[in-house]
Design a protein around this motif. Structure first.
Motif, short mmCIF file in Angstrom:
data_model
loop_
_atom_site.label_atom_id
_atom_site.label_comp_id
_atom_site.label_asym_id
_atom_site.label_seq_id
_atom_site.Cartn_x
_atom_site.Cartn_y
_atom_site.Cartn_z
N ARG A 442 0.85 -1.24 0.20
CA ARG A 442 -0.11 0.02 0.07
C ARG A 442 0.92 1.06 -0.11
NH1 ARG A 442 -3.45 -1.81 5.25
NH2 ARG A 442 -1.43 -2.40 5.78
N ALA A 443 0.06 2.39 0.01
CA ALA A 443 1.08 3.64 -0.15
C ALA A 443 1.74 3.82 1.07
CB ALA A 443 0.21 4.89 -0.50
N THR A 444 2.85 4.11 1.31
CA THR A 444 3.51 4.41 2.74
C THR A 444 4.07 5.70 2.57
OG1 THR A 444 5.90 3.75 1.61
CG2 THR A 444 4.17 2.05 2.77
N THR A 445 4.57 6.23 3.82
CA THR A 445 4.92 7.61 4.01
C THR A 445 6.18 7.84 3.27
OG1 THR A 445 5.69 9.24 5.60
CG2 THR A 445 6.34 6.83 6.13
N THR A 446 6.25 9.14 2.76
CA THR A 446 7.42 9.72 2.14
C THR A 446 8.12 10.61 2.64
OG1 THR A 446 5.87 11.42 1.00
CG2 THR A 446 6.29 9.12 -0.11
N THR A 447 7.92 10.81 4.07
CA THR A 447 8.65 11.68 4.93
C THR A 447 10.08 11.29 4.75
OG1 THR A 447 6.72 11.90 6.40
CG2 THR A 447 8.65 12.43 7.14
N ALA A 448 10.78 12.28 4.94
CA ALA A 448 12.46 12.13 4.59
C ALA A 448 12.97 11.44 6.01
CB ALA A 448 13.13 13.37 4.38
#
Length: 661
Positions: A442-448
């Motif tokens: 599923r879509a996951t976080t893209t936070t650096a």
């Protein structure tokens, strides 16, 4: 087809001396002379095994398709250069110590190398025998990193009557890999079961085993636990809690394979699988001895199988028990046909998935030769019943070899000389029916990625954490809007409790802050509300990027005693919530989740969702090496993580999997 059915082969180093590799390889190559051209190369000339030789490959009119290097390693570079010059495209490298530069020249020429440091290759379908030793043709495909372990497996397979369809000793895997050798077996018609011995695991192994399983060819894996599958990591509990075999077993579950611990266990299981994978765990036991039947039943249960009671049994001789295990109580020796009748009753009754016949059968004809013909007739009938009903039959015989035993094996009924080996193999066969499915990401976080506990909380925004804020001064603490009791943590520390970087149950956090800051120095600290919920269970959820198999996820008993308890379950990532629930069910501490001593059950569904999302996050984020939540407190009203650690891939050595100091 270079390593399975070459049009021509050349053995360089062919010899008349039976103590030399060149003798065995030349003799084996000549076994296939009716199918392919065979050249024998000996620098001294003359004849080998009554066949003329040439002194070098350059003397041949055309390039052989496959060359076997049976010369000392020091002579290999010259032989390879000559072979490449005349157009050879395949090599079997027997000696160890072949220089990487030689391997590079083979690759640059577009040729392939099996080995080096290998025992060779055998293919029963194409009469290809370029290996030390003798092989009995059969249905077991063998891929082995160790030549001698592979040869032991082949010998055991011959003794049990299943034989070898193809044998590939991959050695050091300088070019051709075990994964490639396994994929070649997918379309190999003679192969019905695959046995693999590996000491290290490279890319593609799980996919290759999965492809074999999809083709109806189950895989049995033997390893020694010395692979790079899961190096212990010093900075997280996750690494310390995961052994190499944990990850290998997870890989087997994902691929639908089974790991065993000895060559004998591999062949025992393979012999069972050649008769068909059992459709379930229900075992019907037949014996002419109550004691042997009871032992068989106990071992079945210990192997994870069931010995269910039978609702109605008709057709057994008078005096035989109708329970499970069925005790023929002497009626077997009164009329040997009663053994076949009992097998038929169980196989056609619809209440069991596998029949196990245990005890003296197979010995009558040896001890009383006048009974041999009758015993062979019964053995033939048992084989027919297994084929007619589709219910696998497994025999434990007190006689290792006899006419009846040979008939059973030839008819596809596995025979073991000890009941413990028989039941262990059957239990392993049943394990093949239970494997985990991969999640659909599923879509996951893209936070650096940013270091620290607060940054980890932000990145893992799908996880619930207690209310908290950063503090860098006493004023930040005294002015907090949070409600006590409090936890105070040093944001940057990985193992906070080990370094005195966490204080709990604080009513006066200002004093604790002054003391901690004086000891650890200035920096960002975290003031956090304590989780005061009742009936919670502490767990650890971790994910790490394994050197051999990629992302893995772990769940286990958590808190400060996680490494002491070592109660964990591991799977390859990503996993589905359903697989996560299965992981939780495997924990020794699983009863705590469903409520113990009157406590209410915790929210397992929410917990499984967090495990799945952690696994998906690591799988989707190559910039992250590890994620750990410890402890995770789960109660009836949901999941709360009270510490988190993320390690970026940039802090991990790419070749060893170890932390960069």
């Amino acid at each position: 087809m270079i390593f399975s059915d070459p049009a021509s082969v050349a053995v360089v180093g062919a010899s008349d001396d039976p103590a030399k590799w060149g003798h065995w390889l030349a003799r084996g190559a000549l076994d296939g002379h009716e199918r392919r051209t065979v050249h024998l190369v000996n620098r001294g000339g003359g004849a080998v095994l009554g066949r003329p030789t040439v002194r070098s490959l350059s003397e041949l009119d055309e390039a052989p398709e496959l060359v076997v290097l049976a010369v000392p390693a020091a002579h290999v570079p010259a032989v390879v250069d000559e072979a490449l010059a005349v157009g050879v495209r395949g090599f079997v490298g027997i000696p160890a110590g072949i220089d990487e530069a030689v391997v590079g020249r083979i690759r640059e020429a577009g040729a392939r190398l099996l080995g080096p440091n290998c025992l060779g290759v055998f293919d029963a379908a194409t009469s290809l025998h370029l290996a030390w030793g003798r092989f009995q043709a059969g249905s077991l495909g063998v891929v082995s990193q160790s030549g001698q372990v592979g040869l032991e497996i082949a010998g055991l397979a011959a003794s049990t009557g299943i034989g070898v369809s193809r044998f590939v000793s991959v050695g050091n895997q300088a070019d051709v890999t075990a994964a490639e050798a396994l994929r070649d077996l997918v379309s190999h018609d003679l192969t019905t079961v695959v046995g693999v011995y590996l000491e290290s695991f490279g890319p593609g192994i799980v996919a290759a085993m999965s492809d074999l399983r999809a083709a109806g060819k189950p895989v049995v894996l033997l390893t020694v636990g010395s692979s790079l599958a899961a190096q212990e990591a010093a900075r997280t509990h996750t690494g310390a809690l995961t052994s190499s075999l944990d990850v290998v077993d997870a890989a087997c579950r994902r691929a639908g394979a089974v790991r065993v611990t000895t060559p004998a266990a591999l062949v025992d299981l393979a012999s069972v699988l050649t008769s068909g994978v059992p459709g379930g765990s229900r075992v019907g036991v037949i014996s002419d001895s109550g004691g042997q039947g009871a032992i068989a039943a106990d071992l079945a249960v210990a192997a994870g199988l069931a010995v269910p009671p039978l609702s109605a049994v008709d057709g057994l001789p008078a005096g035989a028990s109708v329970r499970n295990p069925i005790d023929l109580a002497g009626t077997g020796e009164q009329d040997l046909a009663n053994y076949a009748r009992a097998v038929e009753v169980l196989a056609r009754g619809g209440e069991i998935d596998t029949v196990v016949l245990s005890g003296y059968f197979g010995s009558y004809g040896e001890d009383a030769p006048s009974l041999e013909a009758a015993e062979v007739t019964v053995a033939t009938r048992i084989c027919s019943l297994a084929r007619e009903t589709g219910v696998p039959v497994l025999v434990h015989s007190m006689r290792a070899d006899s006419a009846a035993v040979r008939v059973l094996r030839a008819g596809g009924v596995p025979v073991q000389h000890t009941i413990e080996r028989a039941m262990a193999a059957l239990g392993n066969a049943h394990r093949l029916t239970r494997h985990t499915a991969a999640a659909v990401p599923r879509a996951t976080t893209t936070t650096a990625y940013r270091p620290g506990y607060l940054a980890a909380r932000d990145l893992l925004d799908f996880v619930r954490f207690p209310r908290a804020h950063a503090v860098t001064s006493a004023a930040d603490v005294t002015g907090t809007p949070l409600t006590g009791p409090f936890a105070l943590k040093a944001d940057w520390l990985a193992h906070k409790s080990e370094h005195g970087g966490v204080r709990l149950d604080l009513t006066d956090p200002a004093a604790a802050f002054d003391e901690m800051r004086a000891r650890l120095g200035p920096g960002t600290y975290v003031l956090e509300e304590m989780d005061g919920r009742d009936h919670t269970v502490e767990l650890i959820i971790g994910a790490q990027r394994d050197h051999s198999f990629g992302p893995v996820v772990l769940v286990g008993a958590g808190g400060v005693h996680a490494e002491l308890l070592r109660d964990t379950a591991v799977e390859l990532a990503p996993v589905t919530p359903a697989t996560a629930r299965n992981m939780l069910a495997r924990l020794i501490s699983a009863p705590l989740l469903s409520g113990a001593r009157g406590a209410p059950p915790v929210d397992v569904a929410a917990l499984a969702e967090v495990i799945a999302q952690i696994s998906e996050t690591l799988a989707a984020r190559p910039d992250l090496a590890e994620i750990e939540l410890n402890p995770v407190r789960v109660g009836p009203d949901g999941v709360l993580a009270v510490d988190a650690l993320i390690i970026p891939s940039s802090e991990v050595n790419d070749t060893s999997g170890q932390r960069v100091a």
